[in-house]
Design a protein around this motif. Structure first.
Motif, short mmCIF file in Angstrom:
data_model
loop_
_atom_site.label_atom_id
_atom_site.label_comp_id
_atom_site.label_asym_id
_atom_site.label_seq_id
_atom_site.Cartn_x
_atom_site.Cartn_y
_atom_site.Cartn_z
N SER A 68 0.81 -1.23 0.00
CA SER A 68 0.00 0.00 0.00
C SER A 68 0.84 1.27 0.00
O SER A 68 0.34 2.36 -0.30
CB SER A 68 -0.92 0.00 1.22
OG SER A 68 -1.73 -1.14 1.24
N GLY A 69 2.09 1.17 0.39
CA GLY A 69 2.95 2.34 0.42
C GLY A 69 3.80 2.39 1.69
O GLY A 69 4.14 1.35 2.27
N TYR A 70 4.05 3.61 2.14
CA TYR A 70 4.97 3.83 3.27
C TYR A 70 4.21 4.45 4.46
O TYR A 70 3.30 5.27 4.29
CB TYR A 70 6.10 4.78 2.86
CG TYR A 70 6.97 4.26 1.75
CD1 TYR A 70 8.13 3.56 2.02
CD2 TYR A 70 6.62 4.49 0.42
CE1 TYR A 70 8.93 3.07 0.98
CE2 TYR A 70 7.42 4.02 -0.62
CZ TYR A 70 8.57 3.31 -0.33
OH TYR A 70 9.35 2.85 -1.35
N ARG A 71 4.62 4.08 5.66
CA ARG A 71 4.12 4.70 6.89
C ARG A 71 5.20 4.61 7.96
O ARG A 71 6.20 3.88 7.79
CB ARG A 71 2.84 4.04 7.37
CG ARG A 71 3.00 2.59 7.79
CD ARG A 71 1.71 2.06 8.33
NE ARG A 71 1.79 0.65 8.68
CZ ARG A 71 0.84 -0.02 9.32
NH1 ARG A 71 -0.28 0.62 9.67
NH2 ARG A 71 0.98 -1.30 9.60
N LEU A 72 5.02 5.35 9.04
CA LEU A 72 6.03 5.36 10.11
C LEU A 72 6.14 3.99 10.75
O LEU A 72 5.16 3.25 10.87
CB LEU A 72 5.67 6.39 11.19
CG LEU A 72 5.70 7.87 10.79
CD1 LEU A 72 5.37 8.74 12.00
CD2 LEU A 72 7.05 8.27 10.22
N SER A 73 7.35 3.64 11.18
CA SER A 73 7.56 2.39 11.89
C SER A 73 6.92 2.47 13.28
O SER A 73 6.65 3.57 13.78
CB SER A 73 9.06 2.11 12.03
OG SER A 73 9.66 3.09 12.87
N PRO A 74 6.64 1.35 13.93
CA PRO A 74 6.04 1.38 15.28
C PRO A 74 6.83 2.22 16.28
O PRO A 74 6.25 2.91 17.12
CB PRO A 74 6.01 -0.10 15.68
CG PRO A 74 5.94 -0.83 14.37
CD PRO A 74 6.77 -0.03 13.40
N SER A 75 8.17 2.17 16.19
CA SER A 75 8.97 2.95 17.15
C SER A 75 8.77 4.46 16.93
O SER A 75 8.74 5.22 17.89
CB SER A 75 10.44 2.59 17.01
OG SER A 75 10.92 2.90 15.70
N GLN A 76 8.64 4.88 15.69
CA GLN A 76 8.43 6.30 15.39
C GLN A 76 7.05 6.77 15.80
O GLN A 76 6.86 7.90 16.19
CB GLN A 76 8.64 6.56 13.90
CG GLN A 76 10.10 6.62 13.48
CD GLN A 76 10.84 7.75 14.19
OE1 GLN A 76 11.61 7.50 15.11
NE2 GLN A 76 10.61 8.98 13.79
N ARG A 77 6.07 5.87 15.73
CA ARG A 77 4.72 6.26 16.14
C ARG A 77 4.66 6.55 17.64
O ARG A 77 3.88 7.37 18.11
CB ARG A 77 3.73 5.12 15.83
CG ARG A 77 3.50 4.89 14.35
CD ARG A 77 2.61 3.68 14.13
NE ARG A 77 3.03 2.94 12.94
CZ ARG A 77 2.70 1.68 12.71
NH1 ARG A 77 1.97 1.02 13.60
NH2 ARG A 77 3.11 1.06 11.63
N ARG A 78 5.50 5.83 18.41
CA ARG A 78 5.53 6.05 19.86
C ARG A 78 6.41 7.22 20.28
O ARG A 78 6.34 7.70 21.41
CB ARG A 78 6.02 4.78 20.56
CG ARG A 78 5.08 3.60 20.45
CD ARG A 78 5.50 2.49 21.40
NE ARG A 78 6.80 1.96 21.05
CZ ARG A 78 6.97 0.93 20.24
NH1 ARG A 78 5.93 0.33 19.68
NH2 ARG A 78 8.20 0.49 19.96
N ALA A 79 7.26 7.67 19.38
CA ALA A 79 8.18 8.75 19.73
C ALA A 79 7.42 10.04 19.98
O ALA A 79 6.40 10.30 19.34
CB ALA A 79 9.20 8.95 18.61
N PRO A 80 7.89 10.89 20.95
CA PRO A 80 7.20 12.15 21.23
C PRO A 80 7.27 13.09 20.05
O PRO A 80 8.27 13.10 19.31
CB PRO A 80 7.97 12.70 22.44
CG PRO A 80 9.30 12.06 22.39
CD PRO A 80 9.08 10.71 21.78
#
Length: 362
Positions: free
Chosen positions: A350-362
């Motif tokens: 489907s494309g690109y999205r943030l990795s799980p670690s980046q989603r949790r980053a402030p």
């Protein structure tokens, strides 16, 4: 017979030894009428007996326990301003005054302090105690009491410099605190046992606090206060003065802000700030606080723009990311490849999205 810190005394008896002064006062010679009213009521033997009964002792210059740093109070030509070195000190407690003051900081402040000031004083005192630094204060309500309690709660110790005899609890509600200080640290006074405090004795006491310690920290103080008087004595003794900032809405912080703004006091927000100020030049240097580094800090400008354009949850193709980032598709595709290798983003059909670690980053 002589009030502590009396500048007239320092001028009149500058060239005499204590024994010569004592003999002169008892002789009621011309020129000593100022002090003669106490001749009939003064009894050194009784003072020593009261001290012994209270578990206290009397030390004088030359004794192993005498703190030599007090000599700064009678620098040549400065007697009237400095108030003079004490002729002796009454001490109650098991510790050695000279040893305790080798590393020492005075913490002073308002009696009617805020909860913020009380907490700050206790935390700083406890931190200093754990670093082997003795906390010196005046035994009063508010900041003084908080500083003493903070030091006693740590692995360190504390000294209370009193404006009354060491066997007098003033204020009375601090009696339990004084008992604990006497058991673990020291009670110190320039006045014999049994003497009551007066306003001028508090001011004279302040000069001892400033001269004993290697630096003075003012936690909270009104514009006109005893804490600022102690800071003035510390300045005159060549000791560093530090001030803890407070809320701009608090009157109890007006004095500390004044010290920082107009009198070049060092801003104190931590134990490290205090230790740096009292340490020899180049030692105990404070490391300025820095935000923790992240993987993004090392990215180039194009990589950051591309990463900012990558969706958080719903994947997007490279073309949409390029349009959002405002970059050409070739640059974005190269950047997306780099960001994927760095595990900052993920890629699927489907494309690109943030990795799980980046989603949790402030």
């Amino acid at each position: 017979m002589i009030e502590p810190g009396d500048p007239t005394t320092q001028k009149t008896f500058a060239d005499l030894t204590p024994l010569e002064i004592w003999d002169l006062l008892r002789s009621k010679a011309p020129g000593v009428e100022r002090w003669s009213s106490r001749v009939a009521v003064v009894s050194p033997e009784a003072d020593l007996a009261r001290a012994d009964a209270a578990g206290a002792r009397f030390v004088i210059p030359g004794d192993p326990e005498w703190p030599d740093q007090l000599e700064v109070l009678t620098d040549a030509g400065q007697q009237a301003r400095r108030g003079g070195t004490p002729y002796g000190l009454w001490i109650k407690g098991p510790a050695n005054l000279h040893h305790l003051l080798q590393s020492s900081v005075a913490i002073v402040g308002a009696r009617a302090c805020s909860s913020y000031g009380e907490h700050a004083a206790a935390e700083l005192a406890a931190g200093l105690g754990d670093r082997g630094t003795t906390v010196v204060s005046g035994g009063a309500y508010g900041i003084d009491a908080a500083a003493h309690r903070g030091a006693l709660a740590s692995t360190g110790t504390t000294i209370a410099v009193l404006a009354c005899g060491v066997n007098v609890s003033y204020p009375r509600s601090n009696s339990a605190l004084f008992n604990r200080i006497a058991a673990e640290g020291l009670l110190v006074s320039e006045l014999p046992p049994g003497c009551s405090p007066t306003k001028l004795r508090f001011l004279s006491r302040n000069r001892l606090i400033a001269a004993m310690a290697q630096g003075t920290v003012v936690v909270e103080a009104a514009i006109r206060s005893g804490a600022l008087n102690t800071a003035t004595w510390s300045e005159q003794c060549g000791r560093p003065v530090l001030a803890v900032p407070g809320p701009i809405t608090s009157k109890m912080s007006d004095g500390t802000h004044l010290l920082i703004r107009e009198r070049n006091a060092t801003l104190a927000t931590s134990v490290a700030d205090i230790l740096e100020a009292i340490a020899p030049l180049g030692h105990q240097l404070t490391q300025y606080p820095h935000a923790p580094t992240t993987a993004e800090d090392a990215l180039s400008h194009d990589l950051r723009r591309t990463l900012d354009a990558v969706p958080v949850l719903r994947p997007a193709p490279a073309t949409r990311i390029a349009a959002t980032a405002g970059l050409d598709r070739t640059t974005v595709e190269q950047s997306l490849e780099t960001l994927t290798e760095a595990n900052l983003i993920t890629h699927d059909e489907s494309g690109y999205r943030l990795s799980p670690s980046q989603r949790r980053a402030p």
